[in-house]
Design an enzyme around this catalytic site. Structure first.
Site, PDB file in Angstrom:
ATOM      1  N   ASP A 191       1.055   2.751   4.857  1.00 19.74           N
ATOM      2  CA  ASP A 191       2.281   3.021   5.601  1.00 19.74           C
ATOM      3  C   ASP A 191       2.819   1.728   6.202  1.00 19.74           C
ATOM      4  OD1 ASP A 191       2.031   5.718   5.047  1.00 19.74           O
ATOM      5  OD2 ASP A 191       0.900   6.129   6.890  1.00 19.74           O
TER       6      ASP A 191
ATOM      7  N   TYR B  38      -9.076   5.190   7.753  1.00 21.83           N
ATOM      8  CA  TYR B  38      -8.197   4.861   8.870  1.00 21.83           C
ATOM      9  C   TYR B  38      -9.020   4.769  10.154  1.00 21.83           C
ATOM     10  CZ  TYR B  38      -4.016   5.810   6.094  1.00 21.83           C
ATOM     11  OH  TYR B  38      -3.029   5.771   5.153  1.00 21.83           O
TER      12      TYR B  38
END
Length: 322
Positions: free
Chosen positions: A231, A297
């Protein structure tokens, strides 16, 4: 029909050079050029008929005497390649329709199954002359450069094939997309919204790596092919994301990748860093894009007020599969 009859039939179409005459039987015998085949056919024809020998005179109705200018075409190729680093090359030709139709008519009329196309001989003969002038090698599968001859305009066109190298990048700064995005308002044309840059974001990983690459290789551009993408607002740390960089139309090809790595890391310091692993091929682009990547993450959660262990456990369970 035998070769003498065949030669007479071919000669009846009009004035033809030895190259084009010999090419009508270009796939017969070995160790001969088409020019030699044509001379042999012409001599045999007149010997068999006991008639005065008539060499090729005037203009060949098929190739327009293209083969008389092989050296000149080779010189044009060498001149067009000046300043471009290459080790291998491939010659191609845009054959005018009338030339192609002319020889194909003869093939059809005489049911020839052992003729060689005009394009093949032009590519080979010009290629041999270029080898003599440059010492470079012809490569039919993976040439560094492709040169297209245009007999109609008398020009040559050079297509420089890309080079590829691979490695991993780490994105150290948030807010940077992986690749260039056109401005959503002007679609890349430039407007007030994008400051007339045509870009949605000022920079991208592709551009931060690509700018020094373009400079070092003297290239027209650089395209990043990543194994997935992160992202925009996420960093890419850890061991980094695998990528293949495609260097478009490079004037220089043999740059030390250690130098490339150092220059990229210097110019993109604090934002992106790369670790290069070696040279790649076009096939590696498809491979890296088809690989299934697993992401990890790391998040920092700030909680207002006390939280019991059971509440924390329930919250974590709710995040599974998100």
């Amino acid at each position: 029909m035998d070769l003498t009859e065949l030669t007479g039939a071919i000669l009846s179409y009009g004035e033809i050079c030895d190259h084009c005459l010999g090419r009508m039987v270009g796939k017969r015998s070995f160790g001969l050029t088409n020019d030699q085949r044509g001379k042999a056919l012409r001599i045999s024809f007149y010997l068999a008929r006991n008639e005065p020998y008539k060499p090729h005179e005037g203009t060949c109705w098929i190739c327009q005497d293209f083969f008389e200018d092989i050296g000149e075409w080779a010189d044009r190729v060498v001149a067009a390649l000046e300043g471009t680093e290459f080790s291998t090359f491939l010659i191609g030709t845009r054959i005018p329709p009338l030339m192609a139709e002319g020889e194909e008519m003869v093939w059809s009329d005489l049911s020839l199954s052992f003729a060689e196309p005009l394009k093949s001989e032009i590519n080979r003969e010009v290629g041999k002359a270029v080898v003599e002038r440059t010492g470079k090698e012809a490569d039919l599968s993976r040439p560094d450069v492709v040169i297209i001859l245009d007999p109609v305009s008398g020009t040559v066109e050079v297509q420089v094939n890309p080079v590829f190298f691979s490695g991993r990048y780490r994105k150290l700064e948030r807010g940077i997309p992986q690749t260039h995005w056109d401005c959503r308002i002007c679609r890349g044309k430039g407007c007030e919204r994008c400051g007339f840059t045509g870009k949605q974001y000022p920079d991208s990983v592709e551009e931060l790596i690509g700018r020094p690459v373009v400079e070092l290789f003297g290239a027209e551009g650089a395209v990043l092919h990543g194994a997935g993408r992160e992202d925009i607002d996420a960093r890419m740390i850890g061991t980094g994301r695998p990528f293949v960089m495609e260097v478009v139309s490079p004037r220089r090809r043999t740059i030390d990748l250690r130098t490339v790595e150092m220059e990229v890391n210097k110019q993109a310091e604090g934002r992106v860093e790369v670790s290069l692993s070696g040279w790649s091929r076009r096939e590696d682009v498809e491979t890296i894009k088809s690989d299934k990547a697993h992401k990890k993450y790391r998040i920092l959660v700030e909680i207002d007020g006390p939280l019991s262990f059971s509440e924390l456990k329930s919250a974590l369970e709710a995040l599974k599969g998100v």
